[in-house]
Every structure is written in structure tokens, then in C-alpha cells.
Design a protein around this motif. Structure first.
Motif, PDB file in Angstrom:
ATOM      1  N   ARG A 207      -7.036 -22.554   1.581  1.00 46.83           N
ATOM      2  CA  ARG A 207      -5.996 -21.092   1.051  1.00 46.83           C
ATOM      3  C   ARG A 207      -4.979 -21.841   1.425  1.00 46.83           C
ATOM      4  O   ARG A 207      -4.576 -21.092   2.543  1.00 46.83           O
ATOM      5  CB  ARG A 207      -6.699 -20.429   0.027  1.00 46.83           C
ATOM      6  N   PRO A 208      -3.855 -21.230   0.202  1.00 47.10           N
ATOM      7  CA  PRO A 208      -2.427 -21.336  -0.120  1.00 47.10           C
ATOM      8  C   PRO A 208      -1.996 -19.651   0.994  1.00 47.10           C
ATOM      9  O   PRO A 208      -2.840 -19.209   0.235  1.00 47.10           O
ATOM     10  CB  PRO A 208      -1.748 -21.825  -1.191  1.00 47.10           C
ATOM     11  N   GLU A 209      -1.129 -19.405   1.579  1.00 48.85           N
ATOM     12  CA  GLU A 209      -1.223 -17.596   1.973  1.00 48.85           C
ATOM     13  C   GLU A 209      -0.139 -17.746   0.705  1.00 48.85           C
ATOM     14  O   GLU A 209       0.151 -18.317   0.160  1.00 48.85           O
ATOM     15  CB  GLU A 209      -0.294 -18.298   2.985  1.00 48.85           C
ATOM     16  N   GLN A 210      -0.764 -16.164   0.233  1.00 43.76           N
ATOM     17  CA  GLN A 210      -0.228 -15.686  -0.784  1.00 43.76           C
ATOM     18  C   GLN A 210       1.147 -15.526  -0.455  1.00 43.76           C
ATOM     19  O   GLN A 210       2.231 -15.354   0.514  1.00 43.76           O
ATOM     20  CB  GLN A 210       0.045 -14.027  -0.866  1.00 43.76           C
ATOM     21  N   ALA A 211       1.867 -15.906  -1.880  1.00 43.18           N
ATOM     22  CA  ALA A 211       3.649 -16.158  -1.297  1.00 43.18           C
ATOM     23  C   ALA A 211       4.682 -14.809  -1.045  1.00 43.18           C
ATOM     24  O   ALA A 211       5.477 -15.111  -0.068  1.00 43.18           O
ATOM     25  CB  ALA A 211       4.115 -17.294  -2.267  1.00 43.18           C
TER      26      ALA A 211
ATOM     27  N   SER B  55      -2.960  -7.787  -2.787  1.00 42.25           N
ATOM     28  CA  SER B  55      -3.793  -7.865  -2.108  1.00 42.25           C
ATOM     29  C   SER B  55      -3.073  -8.153  -0.503  1.00 42.25           C
ATOM     30  O   SER B  55      -2.034  -8.787  -0.600  1.00 42.25           O
ATOM     31  CB  SER B  55      -5.454  -8.153  -1.882  1.00 42.25           C
ATOM     32  N   VAL B  56      -3.787  -7.560   0.928  1.00 40.83           N
ATOM     33  CA  VAL B  56      -2.797  -8.689   2.109  1.00 40.83           C
ATOM     34  C   VAL B  56      -4.175  -8.034   3.299  1.00 40.83           C
ATOM     35  O   VAL B  56      -5.160  -6.791   2.739  1.00 40.83           O
ATOM     36  CB  VAL B  56      -1.693  -7.461   2.194  1.00 40.83           C
ATOM     37  N   LEU B  57      -5.060  -8.429   4.196  1.00 42.51           N
ATOM     38  CA  LEU B  57      -5.339  -8.889   5.283  1.00 42.51           C
ATOM     39  C   LEU B  57      -4.627  -8.047   6.107  1.00 42.51           C
ATOM     40  O   LEU B  57      -3.282  -8.078   6.086  1.00 42.51           O
ATOM     41  CB  LEU B  57      -6.091 -10.655   5.555  1.00 42.51           C
ATOM     42  N   TYR B  58      -5.169  -6.988   6.377  1.00 43.05           N
ATOM     43  CA  TYR B  58      -4.562  -6.557   8.143  1.00 43.05           C
ATOM     44  C   TYR B  58      -5.856  -5.663   9.178  1.00 43.05           C
ATOM     45  O   TYR B  58      -6.667  -5.340   7.883  1.00 43.05           O
ATOM     46  CB  TYR B  58      -3.379  -4.896   6.916  1.00 43.05           C
ATOM     47  N   LEU B  59      -5.981  -6.183  10.166  1.00 41.74           N
ATOM     48  CA  LEU B  59      -6.536  -5.455  10.803  1.00 41.74           C
ATOM     49  C   LEU B  59      -8.379  -6.260  10.598  1.00 41.74           C
ATOM     50  O   LEU B  59      -9.020  -5.012  10.236  1.00 41.74           O
ATOM     51  CB  LEU B  59      -7.276  -3.942  11.218  1.00 41.74           C
ATOM     52  N   GLY B  60      -8.931  -7.667   9.702  1.00 41.43           N
ATOM     53  CA  GLY B  60     -10.072  -7.421   8.953  1.00 41.43           C
ATOM     54  C   GLY B  60     -10.458  -7.189   7.966  1.00 41.43           C
ATOM     55  O   GLY B  60     -11.517  -7.062   7.377  1.00 41.43           O
TER      56      GLY B  60
ATOM     57  N   GLN C 105      -5.383  -3.187  -1.225  1.00 43.70           N
ATOM     58  CA  GLN C 105      -4.963  -3.429  -2.553  1.00 43.70           C
ATOM     59  C   GLN C 105      -3.379  -2.847  -2.149  1.00 43.70           C
ATOM     60  O   GLN C 105      -3.493  -2.357  -1.232  1.00 43.70           O
ATOM     61  CB  GLN C 105      -5.454  -2.715  -3.874  1.00 43.70           C
ATOM     62  N   ILE C 106      -2.497  -3.759  -2.246  1.00 43.71           N
ATOM     63  CA  ILE C 106      -0.783  -2.889  -2.283  1.00 43.71           C
ATOM     64  C   ILE C 106      -0.100  -2.104  -3.425  1.00 43.71           C
ATOM     65  O   ILE C 106      -0.783  -3.111  -4.724  1.00 43.71           O
ATOM     66  CB  ILE C 106      -0.260  -4.761  -1.984  1.00 43.71           C
ATOM     67  N   ILE C 107       0.106  -1.560  -3.123  1.00 38.77           N
ATOM     68  CA  ILE C 107       0.780  -0.390  -4.141  1.00 38.77           C
ATOM     69  C   ILE C 107       2.493  -0.124  -3.905  1.00 38.77           C
ATOM     70  O   ILE C 107       2.602   0.141  -2.275  1.00 38.77           O
ATOM     71  CB  ILE C 107      -0.411   0.791  -4.577  1.00 38.77           C
ATOM     72  N   ILE C 108       3.000  -0.276  -4.580  1.00 36.45           N
ATOM     73  CA  ILE C 108       5.012  -0.714  -3.977  1.00 36.45           C
ATOM     74  C   ILE C 108       4.876   0.736  -5.219  1.00 36.45           C
ATOM     75  O   ILE C 108       4.747   0.521  -6.811  1.00 36.45           O
ATOM     76  CB  ILE C 108       4.947  -1.768  -4.723  1.00 36.45           C
ATOM     77  N   GLU C 109       5.664   1.723  -4.659  1.00 38.21           N
ATOM     78  CA  GLU C 109       6.215   3.212  -5.171  1.00 38.21           C
ATOM     79  C   GLU C 109       7.667   3.231  -4.760  1.00 38.21           C
ATOM     80  O   GLU C 109       7.900   2.748  -4.339  1.00 38.21           O
ATOM     81  CB  GLU C 109       4.865   3.984  -5.071  1.00 38.21           C
TER      82      GLU C 109
END
Length: 222
Positions: A57-61, A68-73, A77-81
Motif C-alpha cells: 500500500r502507498p505511504e500516506q503522502a 492517521s499515522v503509525l507510531y510505536l506500533g 488520529q492526527i489532529i492539527i490545531e
């Protein structure tokens, strides 16, 4: 297909997540013996390649709010504020909150987040290396370097340096430990000989299952 001759008693076949095949053969092996081994392993090789392809699968651009993003397994969900005066990243229960003074500048946010991931990789990898090294009391602490690698998670250099792929920060700590154990074993065995795998199995008995889960989880980031 890459053929590698090295000091070993038996043949071995390896398939990396990108589908590349490496055949490892004894130095004295003839072309006919290598061809015969490849013929015997063809079905297994094709099965491994098919296994990896189904998870490709392609990596999130880019990092976007609501993505969403993988981090330490774990998947976060990504929240930008919007922040009043500084940029920062905070890891919450199931979210990663990115505070930005310019939330509309996607490229800037992506660059800052990648820098944050790299800093976390530096800290986590160093901590896990020190922990794993306790299983090798006769080894000095290797020099740790973090560098993007196309076809592997890590590499051991003869000058007692270990290179780790920064994408490993997306894996859980046990998977990171597996890669570190793997590279530390190369301090004793430069090749993937029986002695190498025997040593690895004493350090992490379930390394095969950990390796499989690592490749399954992070294949799209390899």
C-alpha cells in the motif's frame, strides 16, 4: 535474483518485502547446484512474493487533520490545531495533536512532524539499544546511526556501527528490539549462518513471529 556466495554449508533463499530475491550459496557451489536449489524453492519464493504483494500500500503522502499515522506500533488520529506562538507535537491517548502557528501550511507541518518523528527515533532507538545490549555483556556500545534504508530495517557495519531505518519508529518496541538484536548478532556472525540464527534465537526466541508482524504492519513504509 541476486546470487551471493559466502562461507556457509547450506543454501538459503530470502525474499524482502519489495519482492526481491537473494539466494545465498556456499562458496564452492556450482551453477548447476544453485539452479537446482532455485528450482526446488520456486514455489516457496512465489508464495512469499504473493504474500507481500497483498499488503502493498502507498505511504500516506502528507499529514492532514483527521488522518492517521503509525507510531510505536499504534495507529493514532492526527489532529492539527492552531497555536498562538509555537509549533509542537503532543501524543495523547489515541491522538497525536500537532500545534501549529500556521495550520494552513501543509508542507511546513509535514516537515515539522517528520523532524519530530526523527527526534523520537533517536531517543527511542538509543534507549532500546542500551536495553538490548544487556544481553551481550561482552560487547561495547555500538555507534548508532539513523538512515533511510530501501530494503532493510537495519545494518551492522564492521567498525561496530549500527544503522537503523527511521521508519522503525512506527513499530512497537519489541519489533525495534528484534531489529537491534539481529544487528548485534552480526557482531559475532557477519553472515546469516546457522550460528547467527542460533544466537538470535537465544536472545529472542520468538523472533520469527516478531519479524513477520513487523513486515506485515510496516510493509507500506518499507
Amino acid at each position: 535474483m541476486n546470487i551471493v556466495k559466502e562461507p556457509r554449508k547450506s543454501f538459503a533463499a530470502e525474499v524482502t518485502p519489495d519482492g526481491a530475491v537473494t539466494i545465498k550459496a556456499p562458496v564452492q557451489a556450482s551453477d548447476a547446484e544453485i539452479d537446482a536449489f532455485v528450482a526446488r524453492k520456486t514455489k516457496w519464493i512465489e508464495k512469499q512474493q504473493a504474500y507481500f504483494r497483498q499488503f502493498n500500500r502507498p505511504e500516506q503522502a502528507e499529514i492532514v487533520s483527521g488522518g492517521s499515522v503509525l507510531y510505536l506500533g499504534r495507529q493514532y488520529q492526527i489532529i492539527i490545531e492552531k497555536a498562538a506562538w509555537k509549533n509542537a507535537v503532543r501524543v495523547l491517548k489515541n491522538r497525536i495533536c500537532i500545534l501549529s502557528s500556521a495550520p494552513q501550511k501543509t508542507a511546513e507541518i509535514n516537515a515539522d512532524f517528520q523532524k519530530w518523528l526523527l527526534r523520537r527515533a533517536e531517543d527511542v532507538f538509543a534507549e532500546r539499544l542500551r536495553e538490548c545490549l544487556k544481553s551481550f555483556p561482552d560487547l561495547p556500545l555500538p555507534v548508532l546511526k539513523i538512515r533511510k534504508l530501501k530494503k532493510r530495517w537495519g545494518s551492522y557495519l564492521k567498525k561496530h556501527e549500527i544503522i537503523l531505518n527511521p521508519d522503525l519508529i512506527k513499530a512497537n518496541k519489541k519489533s525495534i528490539d528484534y531489529v537491534i538484536f539481529h544487528e548485534l548478532c552480526h557482531a559475532y556472525f557477519p553472515n546469516h549462518s546457522d550460528g547467527f540464527y542460533n544466537l538470535l534465537s537465544t536472545k529472542m526466541p520468538d523472533w520469527k513471529q516478531v519479524k513477520e508482524k513487523l513486515e506485515l504492519k510496516l510493509l507500506g513504509y518499507n
